[in-house]
Enzyme design. Structure first.
Site, PDB file in Angstrom:
ATOM      1  N   ASP A 167       0.948  -1.305   0.055  1.00 61.32           N
ATOM      2  CA  ASP A 167      -0.002  -0.127   0.201  1.00 61.32           C
ATOM      3  C   ASP A 167       0.603   1.406  -0.172  1.00 61.32           C
ATOM      4  O   ASP A 167       2.144   1.076   0.583  1.00 61.32           O
ATOM      5  CB  ASP A 167      -0.686  -0.286   1.762  1.00 61.32           C
ATOM      6  CG  ASP A 167      -2.364   1.452   1.228  1.00 61.32           C
ATOM      7  OD1 ASP A 167      -2.571   1.460   0.041  1.00 61.32           O
ATOM      8  OD2 ASP A 167      -1.518   1.631   2.249  1.00 61.32           O
ATOM      9  N   ASP A 195      -1.302  -0.756   6.024  1.00 63.75           N
ATOM     10  CA  ASP A 195      -1.349  -0.053   7.300  1.00 63.75           C
ATOM     11  C   ASP A 195      -2.043  -1.557   8.387  1.00 63.75           C
ATOM     12  O   ASP A 195      -2.361  -1.074   9.882  1.00 63.75           O
ATOM     13  CB  ASP A 195      -1.696   1.372   7.030  1.00 63.75           C
ATOM     14  CG  ASP A 195      -2.955   1.112   6.561  1.00 63.75           C
ATOM     15  OD1 ASP A 195      -4.643   0.297   7.408  1.00 63.75           O
ATOM     16  OD2 ASP A 195      -3.711   2.006   7.204  1.00 63.75           O
ATOM     17  N   ASP A 233      -6.450  -1.590   5.335  1.00 67.07           N
ATOM     18  CA  ASP A 233      -6.358  -2.678   4.126  1.00 67.07           C
ATOM     19  C   ASP A 233      -7.150  -4.222   4.295  1.00 67.07           C
ATOM     20  O   ASP A 233      -5.752  -5.130   4.214  1.00 67.07           O
ATOM     21  CB  ASP A 233      -4.827  -2.736   4.092  1.00 67.07           C
ATOM     22  CG  ASP A 233      -4.609  -1.699   3.183  1.00 67.07           C
ATOM     23  OD1 ASP A 233      -5.057  -0.801   2.822  1.00 67.07           O
ATOM     24  OD2 ASP A 233      -3.977  -0.188   3.875  1.00 67.07           O
TER      25      ASP A 233
END
Length: 665
Positions: free
Chosen positions: A367, A561, A565
């Protein structure tokens, strides 16, 4: 009534209601726990405890009697009955517990284990007249087991010392007084006092005080972290300098220290495929070698004729060598040590299976925000136009954003730094998806994206730089643009480079930001691929696509995180939460938790995993290789009982000592 796990003052009213619903006349009162003296911990985890001392005395006594018996036989030429008396007494002292354990296991249906092998082989040696060898085998077997036990305890102690972050007591302010109580008895919202040199017992927010915290036990970082009023303070950290007044935000069982300890303690319950293989292998291997030893002792004399004693001796040697202790003990110990070595670096691995899976990661998907970048918006450029200065553009933008709580607004206000007179601000309108319209004194100010400029028919110059742009217009005239970007973390580029160096084949970034921002970050970090403007469900789709294209037998890891997610973390072969320090969602959602915001911790995790697997494979080769040689030598009559001792005990000690190397990683 004593309530330990839950704070008494938070449930007192509930208890009273329940009691009165059954017995209205019963008076319910709370007895305050005025002072708490923490009990001294029993050091059950020491590498050499009282039980070990007793065993040492027993082994020394048995060895001494054995030595006396052998000395009398060699030098005094005592009769056989006297020699046997010394050897049998020595054998009972040294091996009585082994034989008894074998009998107990057989009664429970567990026949084929190391106790059975040692009992049958040594008693058999007595039967065929090899009395000194029988006692010697048991002596060295017990000595080997003793040193093996010490090695295992030392390994566990090093990990438990590392994770010994659970505080013994808490100093809490109640009714204007400071009292020392058990941390389990502290309620959410109570005020605790933490002096220099004390561990923070529960998670909370600093109400007063400034200090430096040693977070090494949680993050593996040696550099202390400063905390001030309003900062979060996590349990398990050591307060170094000032006195802190902390308002607790979590119960003891939900605090960071408790969660981490629970995570590490339960990690061994998730076994790696190699561990499961060794367990299954030992289950079938032991009865097979017992049958082979029986064939070795019985078939050759029947087929070839004569020589029963020699072939029976070879069968017993075969049994001694075949004991699978080296594999059964050293392999789980290596994985347990690997989990400990990772936690030492601030990487929490939820199980041996995930540690082994990290060896086979070929694709790592990141991410962007909060993982590769800081997740904090900063004003990086101000581009004035039409005669406006940078200071004017920033001032008008700050006035327009003064009522907003958006991260972009906060970044502009943080750079402006001056006090804004909100009394001159009027007619504030937040136009969703466009920006803000506001009157700043006598000026009509628009601050937003290009759609807002187009809607208001304002001529502007498009900014081509990567980042979030806030266009500004004052009284219908374009004043300029403010560029806001999310900074890349300092070690992100090196982390990507190091991952490729240690064998990761493909690095990919997923982001919800626009194409230009995604491309800019991907190019800066030299990522292999990126996907931009993705919604959470689209991220899952991309991970599934990448997973379908990865090399057969390899694994895909996703690094996020741990909060936004969670679906992608769950979908990946290995879900890795970045910056999990204090984040409940990260610890719950991920398979691996990196306790700081540094992407380089992922490199540490994979390096530890590879080192662990390397030692595991070394131990398998050492154990099976040496044992195979000695099994063949024993079957051919070249190796005797003394060589068999090394084939079993020696190999086990070598494997265990090799396994302990992982703790130094």
């Amino acid at each position: 009534m004593n309530v330990a796990p839950v704070a008494a003052n938070t449930i007192a009213s509930q208890i009273e209601t329940i009691v009165h619903s059954h017995e209205p006349d019963v008076e319910v009162s709370e007895i305050a726990q005025e002072y708490y003296i923490p009990a001294k911990k029993q050091d059950t985890n020491t590498s050499y405890n009282n039980e070990d001392k007793k065993l040492t005395v027993r082994l020394a006594t048995g060895a001494a009697i054995y030595a006396i018996g052998m000395a009398l036989t060699v030098f005094a030429k005592v009769p056989l009955p006297i020699e046997l008396a010394f050897l049998i007494v020595s054998y009972v002292i040294l091996g009585g517990d082994v034989v008894w354990q074998a009998v107990r296991n057989i009664s429970k249906g567990r026949v084929f284990d190391e106790h059975f092998l040692m009992s049958v082989s040594t008693i058999g040696a007595f039967v065929i007249g090899e009395y000194p060898e029988a006692v010697a085998v048991m002596l060295f077997y017990q000595v080997g087991e003793f040193f093996q036990s010490l090695a295992v305890k030392r390994s566990r102690k090093s990990i438990s010392d590392l994770m010994d972050i659970r505080p013994d007591c808490a100093t809490v302010r109640r009714n204007g007084e400071l009292i020392t109580i058990s941390p389990e008895s502290v309620a959410i919202g109570e005020i605790i006092i933490v002096k220099p040199g004390e561990k923070i017992p529960l998670d909370g927010v600093v109400l007063d005080g400034d200090s430096m915290l040693d977070t090494r036990a949680l993050t593996g970082e040696s550099v202390p972290r400063s905390v001030h009023k309003g900062d979060e303070a996590l349990s398990g950290c050591m307060n170094q300098t000032g006195v802190l007044m902390i308002k607790t935000t979590k119960a003891f069982g939900e605090s960071t220290a408790s969660k981490i300890i629970d995570l590490v303690e339960n990690a061994s319950s998730r076994k790696a495929p190699t561990e499961n293989f060794i367990t299954t292998f030992a289950r079938y291997y032991t009865p097979v070698v017992v049958i082979l030893a029986a064939f070795l002792a019985i078939l050759p004399p029947i087929i070839l004729g004569g020589g029963w004693t020699e072939w029976i001796r070879r069968g017993f040697v075969f049994l001694v060598v075949s004991c699978p202790c080296a594999l059964v003990i050293s392999i789980p110990l290596t994985f347990f040590g690997g989990i400990g070595a990772a936690s030492k670096r601030g990487v929490l691995v939820k199980g041996s299976n995930y540690l082994e899976a990290l060896n086979n990661v070929s694709v790592i998907v990141f991410d962007k925000t909060g993982t590769l970048t800081k997740g904090v918006f900063n004003v990086t450029d101000i581009l004035p136009a039409n005669g406006f200065s940078k200071e004017q553009v920033l001032e008008y933008a700050a006035e327009a954003e003064s009522f907003s709580n958006h991260p972009i607004a906060k970044s502009i206000l943080a750079v402006y730094e001056k006090e804004i007179d909100q009394s001159v601000i009027s007619d504030y309108k937040e136009i969703s998806g466009y920006g803000i319209s506001v009157m700043a004194g006598e000026k009509k100010v628009f601050a937003g994206n290009t759609k807002l400029m187009d809607t208001e028919c304002i001529e502007y110059t498009t900014c081509e730089k990567a980042g979030t742009k806030v266009y500004l217009a004052v009284d219908g005239q374009y004043a300029g643009c403010i560029l806001i970007t999310d900074e890349v973390k300092p070690d992100s580029k090196k982390a990507i480079s190091d991952l490729k160096h240690i064998g990761v084949e493909k690095t990919v970034m997923l982001t919800g930001d626009d194409e230009k921002i995604g491309k800019s970050v991907a190019e800066e970090l030299q990522l292999d691929k990126y996907y931009a403007q993705l919604l959470p469900d689209q991220k899952v789709e991309k991970v599934e696509l990448l997973d379908s294209k990865k090399r057969p037998g390899s694994k895909l890891a996703f690094v996020g995180d741990g909060i936004n997610d969670a679906p992608v973390l769950a979908r990946a072969d290995v879900g890795i939460a970045m910056g999990g320090l204090g984040s409940d969602a990260a610890i719950e959602a991920a398979d691996v938790v990196l306790m700081t915001d540094e992407p380089s911790k992922l490199v540490d995790a994979i390096e530890v995993a590879k080192a662990t697997k390397q030692i595991v494979m070394q131990n398998i080769v050492i154990a099976l290789g040496i044992k195979s040689v000695f099994l063949i030598l024993g079957a051919l009559g070249i190796a005797g009982m003394w060589e068999a001792v090394f084939g079993d005990v020696g190999v086990t000690i070598i494997a265990v000592l090799n396994a302990m190397r992982i703790l130094k990683k």
